[in-house]
Design a protein around this motif. Structure first.
Motif, PDB file in Angstrom:
ATOM      1  N   ASP A 237      98.855  18.358  37.514  1.00  0.00           N
ATOM      2  CA  ASP A 237      99.350  19.282  36.498  1.00  0.00           C
ATOM      3  C   ASP A 237      99.008  18.674  35.145  1.00  0.00           C
ATOM      4  O   ASP A 237      98.450  17.567  35.084  1.00  0.00           O
ATOM      5  N   PRO A 238      99.285  19.362  34.058  1.00  0.00           N
ATOM      6  CA  PRO A 238      98.899  18.821  32.747  1.00  0.00           C
ATOM      7  C   PRO A 238      99.428  17.412  32.478  1.00  0.00           C
ATOM      8  O   PRO A 238      98.721  16.576  31.925  1.00  0.00           O
TER       9      PRO A 238
ATOM     10  N   VAL B 170      88.259  20.335  40.107  1.00  0.00           N
ATOM     11  CA  VAL B 170      89.460  20.825  39.431  1.00  0.00           C
ATOM     12  C   VAL B 170      89.409  20.509  37.936  1.00  0.00           C
ATOM     13  O   VAL B 170      89.667  21.376  37.097  1.00  0.00           O
ATOM     14  N   LEU B 171      89.056  19.285  37.599  1.00  0.00           N
ATOM     15  CA  LEU B 171      89.042  18.904  36.186  1.00  0.00           C
ATOM     16  C   LEU B 171      87.938  19.614  35.414  1.00  0.00           C
ATOM     17  O   LEU B 171      88.117  19.936  34.235  1.00  0.00           O
TER      18      LEU B 171
ATOM     19  N   VAL C 299      89.434  22.990  34.713  1.00  0.00           N
ATOM     20  CA  VAL C 299      90.441  22.866  33.656  1.00  0.00           C
ATOM     21  C   VAL C 299      89.755  22.748  32.295  1.00  0.00           C
ATOM     22  O   VAL C 299      90.158  23.399  31.323  1.00  0.00           O
ATOM     23  N   THR C 300      88.698  21.939  32.230  1.00  0.00           N
ATOM     24  CA  THR C 300      87.957  21.766  30.971  1.00  0.00           C
ATOM     25  C   THR C 300      87.358  23.086  30.512  1.00  0.00           C
ATOM     26  O   THR C 300      87.466  23.456  29.333  1.00  0.00           O
TER      27      THR C 300
ATOM     28  N   ARG D  11      88.299  26.142  31.237  1.00  0.00           N
ATOM     29  CA  ARG D  11      89.351  27.072  30.817  1.00  0.00           C
ATOM     30  C   ARG D  11      89.974  26.662  29.489  1.00  0.00           C
ATOM     31  O   ARG D  11      90.260  27.513  28.633  1.00  0.00           O
ATOM     32  N   ALA D  12      90.207  25.371  29.313  1.00  0.00           N
ATOM     33  CA  ALA D  12      90.784  24.900  28.045  1.00  0.00           C
ATOM     34  C   ALA D  12      89.810  25.146  26.899  1.00  0.00           C
ATOM     35  O   ALA D  12      90.231  25.563  25.808  1.00  0.00           O
TER      36      ALA D  12
END
Length: 151
Positions: free
Chosen positions: A13-14, A134-135, A138-139, A141-142
């Motif tokens: 998670d974050p 996953v990371l 996340v990158t 999307r962020a």
């Protein structure tokens, strides 16, 4: 009778991602501090050292901002600091790393390598591949959220 501890791995998670990032970054920052440079200075200097062609200050600002999401004015200050330390030199409209700048990047990487090896050793390749997927997502999307906030 021997008690065994039960360990349940946390779900990514974050907070978990941030704790891992800052722990690893803290190790690198200790190495960099021995050489009198900051994390942001190292990122900018490494970008100049690894560039295929000498970058302009604007090129470096864009690259560092893409990596660190730092304020462009702060990045320009970082470039000025690297120039003042004679780790970068102006060559017309471009910035070139000096021999001292190249050496610093090389030495810092060599000093950080044993720490990095210990931190990452023994991890299951499948776990690393899953974490990488996953990371990366996340990158992406962020970065999309940052772009939307900047529009």
């Amino acid at each position: 009778m021997t008690a065994t501890a039960s360990f349940t791995a946390p779900v990514a998670d974050p907070r978990v991602v941030a704790l891992a990032h800052y722990a690893a970054r803290g190790v690198l920052e200790r190495v960099l501090a021995r050489h009198g440079i900051t994390f942001q200075q190292q990122i900018a200097l490494r970008a100049a050292v690894t560039a295929d062609t000498p970058p302009t200050p604007d090129d470096l600002v864009v690259q560092v901002q893409g990596s660190l999401k730092a304020d462009p004015a702060d990045i320009r200050t970082t470039l000025d600091e690297l120039l003042a330390k004679h780790l970068l030199v102006a060559d017309g409209a471009h910035l070139r790393p000096t021999d001292a700048g190249r050496e610093l990047i090389s030495v810092a990487a060599a000093e950080a390598a044993p720490f990095t090896a210990r931190i990452w050793s023994g991890m299951d390749p499948a776990d690393l591949a899953a974490a990488g997927r996953v990371l990366t997502l996340v990158t992406e999307r962020a970065n999309a959220e940052l772009a939307a906030l900047s529009a």
